[in-house]
Design a protein around this motif. Structure first.
Motif, short mmCIF file in Angstrom:
data_model
loop_
_atom_site.label_atom_id
_atom_site.label_comp_id
_atom_site.label_asym_id
_atom_site.label_seq_id
_atom_site.Cartn_x
_atom_site.Cartn_y
_atom_site.Cartn_z
N ALA A 526 20.49 77.47 1.09
CA ALA A 526 21.39 76.76 0.19
C ALA A 526 22.34 75.82 0.92
CB ALA A 526 22.21 77.77 -0.62
N LEU A 530 20.04 71.33 0.25
CA LEU A 530 20.06 71.45 -1.20
C LEU A 530 20.90 70.34 -1.82
CD1 LEU A 530 19.26 73.11 -3.68
CD2 LEU A 530 21.35 74.47 -3.35
N ILE A 552 26.69 79.29 -4.31
CA ILE A 552 25.25 79.54 -4.18
C ILE A 552 24.93 80.21 -2.85
CG2 ILE A 552 22.99 78.43 -4.05
CD1 ILE A 552 23.99 76.31 -5.94
N SER A 553 25.65 79.88 -1.80
CA SER A 553 25.33 80.41 -0.47
C SER A 553 25.98 81.76 -0.19
CB SER A 553 25.76 79.41 0.61
OG SER A 553 27.16 79.20 0.58
#
Length: 654
Positions: A526, A530, A552-553
């Protein structure tokens, strides 16, 4: 003179000097070790129960408070130690230190600030002050203690690391920006305290909270194992030959947007583990000596759980840490010491908050992850406070119980703001104390006030904080690995106890854990391409991009978001008749209705017409049928037929 004597009697309750000092508690039960494999009885009966306002006696209160403090202190010192470790080391390619000051001194201060803040806010949590002319209160008013939250550690390490490595801030500047952001987001628990508890639980059910807490533990286990092997820095820079290595260095576009530029860095021989300010032994990561010392701590925790007295079991984590530290102190490696006392000798005798300060700032991309963190800790506080009420033999689903739970939530919010301004990580209601209450049968608030006293005292003694920073990383790793595994177990318990594992909940669990574990194992999935940073990216868009990438990460925030969305959009399962059970009161059998087609249906009715009529009247308000979790009363004859058809638990059908 008689008036003075009367007032003294009112305060002391006309108790004797002995009772004022030692009370009536059975200290032999608390301190006597057990030998479970060499006794015929089932154990020693616990002492009489001491309720919320019971009198303990000065010495007993101090002893009870000490074991509450010792049960917490291992978890309290771990977050500041992990965060302050980021200040050690140098920038790749330049050799410039991340910290603008003395990182060892900063580490000592952060540990002591955490203890002081926990002591202060635990006092208010136990006190429970009613808010004038309202139905609210500040603090739970029960034996419930405050501790530094583990949930902020993954976000803190990610944000501070990004600010230092990508944007060139020093550790002190990055930590100050994180504290300022915490102070803004900590208002969430305070706001939630004014909402009905059922609304909070409905929006954030146990499966969402359980997944989040479990993934926090999974993330932290890595930090525990790195310390166990010798230290986080040497774990990331293990031995290798000197060579040019691909790396990323901070750079800026013409418009001032920062990004990480691919480059080549000359990397010298891999570093060995060890801090010259606290040890003379420097070994490669994962050496037998490091693994052995950490394993000694881990095994000691297990030993105390089996053979220790109630006091030793409650304080097993810190006692095992002390034992591991003692062994490291008295042993050496080829004449070199594992522990040196330079830090302790140089530390001040007395210290307090704000002797070290950090420039407060604000980092927008961390707002969304921190909002998720504070919502999750709020749900956790509701459950922990309810568990404390039950352990204290107080009613939960009453006006008084609800007010106390909301008071704990309000204290969480105020504590988060105060702790950030006091240079400490945010606090939350700790769950460890519930086990201490259940084991000792003491729920008296006097023990809570004593615990606050011990935490505050440990915090202001400068030598104590310095001693904590001299604990070898491998010894600390053996203890923190156990603590972080308990976080995972807590998440699993919340999932199992909160919601039956139906097809719907298993689907939500699978989707959430698939993405959460994937990002945890492969974080670059991510972070690399991305959403890359471009030269024309405005500061506002860059802030939005950083916030989304941070969510997200980070495994537990991604898992929480996915679980929350799926829980809202996936319809609930209809109750399945085959999933309903009939539990026999005469034997240890679970009797699934769907497996019993031979049983006469007439026998599954109530044989007592009066009871049947009363049952219909009592259920007239509900037309949805029985719950899958509700046992169905049956007639004795039907039970006998069912028992004949179904084998006991653990046996197979012939």
């Amino acid at each position: 003179m008689e008036d003075v004597r009367g007032k003294v009697d009112d305060i002391t309750g006309k108790r004797s000097v002995k009772e004022l000092l030692v009370g009536t508690y059975d200290m032999a039960y608390l301190c006597k070790p057990v030998f479970p494999y060499f006794r015929k009885s089932k154990g020693v009966a616990p002492p009489a129960f001491f309720g919320k306002d019971a009198f303990l006696g000065l010495i007993v209160a101090l002893v009870m408070g000490l074991q509450h403090a010792l049960a917490m202190v291992g978890g309290l010192i771990t977050p500041p130690l992990l965060i302050s470790n980021l200040g050690f080391g140098t920038r790749p390619g330049s050799g410039i230190p991340y910290s603008s000051g003395n990182p060892a001194e900063t580490q000592r201060y952060l540990v002591q600030a955490s203890l002081i803040v926990c002591g202060i806010m635990t006092f208010f949590q136990v006190l429970g002050v009613r808010i004038w002319k309202t139905n609210y209160q500040f603090g739970a008013g029960i034996l419930s203690c405050m501790g530094v939250s583990f949930t902020t550690v993954p976000i803190a390490t990610s944000v501070i690391g990004q600010l230092m490595k990508e944007q060139g801030h020093t550790f002190e500047e990055a930590y100050g920006m994180f504290l300022g952001t915490i102070a803004m987001c900590a208002i969430i628990p305070a706001l939630l305290s004014f909402f009905p508890i059922r609304v909070i639980k409905k929006i954030f059910p146990p499966i969402v909270c359980g997944i989040t807490i479990m993934m926090i533990g999974v993330h932290l286990i890595g930090a525990g194992f790195k310390n166990w092997g010798g230290g986080a820095f040497c774990a990331d820079n293990w031995q290798h030959p000197p060579a040019a290595k691909a790396c990323y260095l901070p750079a800026k576009y013409a418009n001032g947007t920062s990004y990480m530029q691919a480059s080549q860095c000359w990397v010298g021989p891999g570093v060995k583990c060890g801090d010259a300010t606290k040890t003379e032994v420097f070994l490669p990561f994962g050496s037998q000596q490091y693994i052995g010392l950490g394993l000694l701590v881990f095994v000691t925790i297990i030993f105390l759980e089996i053979f220790g007295s109630p006091f030793m079991r409650n304080a097993s984590v810190i006692l095992a840490l002390l034992f591991g530290y003692l062994i490291a102190t008295v042993t050496n490696y080829h004449g070199k010491k594992y522990v040196i006392t330079t830090k302790i000798d140089q530390a001040p005798g007395i210290t307090f908050l704000w002797t070290t300060t950090f420039p407060l700032g604000f980092y927008g991309p961390a707002v969304i992850p921190l909002m998720i963190v504070f919502i999750i800790t709020s749900i956790e506080t509701v459950g922990d406070t309810a568990a404390t009420l039950e352990a204290s033999r107080m009613l939960v689903n009453t006006e008084d119980g609800t007010r106390r739970i909301k008071g704990a939530l309000l204290n969480d919010g105020i504590s988060g703001i105060f702790s950030a301004l006091a240079t400490s990580l945010p606090l939350t209601t700790f769950a460890q104390n519930n086990g201490v209450i259940s084991l000792t049968n003491v729920a008296a608030r006097q023990a809570g006030f004593a615990a606050a006293f011990w935490l505050f005292l440990l915090g202001i003694l400068g030598k104590v904080g310095a001693w904590i920073t001299t604990i070898p990383e491998c010894v600390l790793g053996g203890m923190t690995t156990f603590l972080f595994a308990n976080v995972i177990a807590s998440g699993i318990k919340i999932i199992i106890n909160g919601d039956p594992l139906t097809r719907r909940s298993r689907f939500i669990l699978a989707c959430s854990l698939a993405l959460a574990f994937g990002v945890e194992l492969v974080p670059q999935w991510a972070t690399l391409n991305l959403w890359p940073v471009t030269p024309g990216m405005s500061p506002g868009l860059r802030g939005l991009r950083d916030a989304i990438i941070l969510v997200i990460s980070t495994s537990f925030t991604l898992g929480a978001v996915v679980a929350l969305i799926l829980n809202l959009i996936i319809p609930s399962d209809e109750p399945s008749p085959a999933s309903m059970i009939v539990r026999s009161s005469s034997s240890n059998k679970i009797l699934p209705v769907g497996d019993l087609p031979e049983v006469d249906a007439k026998k599954l009715s109530y044989e007592d017409s009066t009871h049947q009529s009363g049952s219909r009247n009592s259920d007239s308000t509900s037309s949805s049928g029985p719950s899958p979790q509700t046992s169905r009363p049956v007639s004795p004859s039907a039970t006998r037929d069912v028992e004949a058809a179904v084998p006991p638990i653990g046996e197979e059908r012939a």
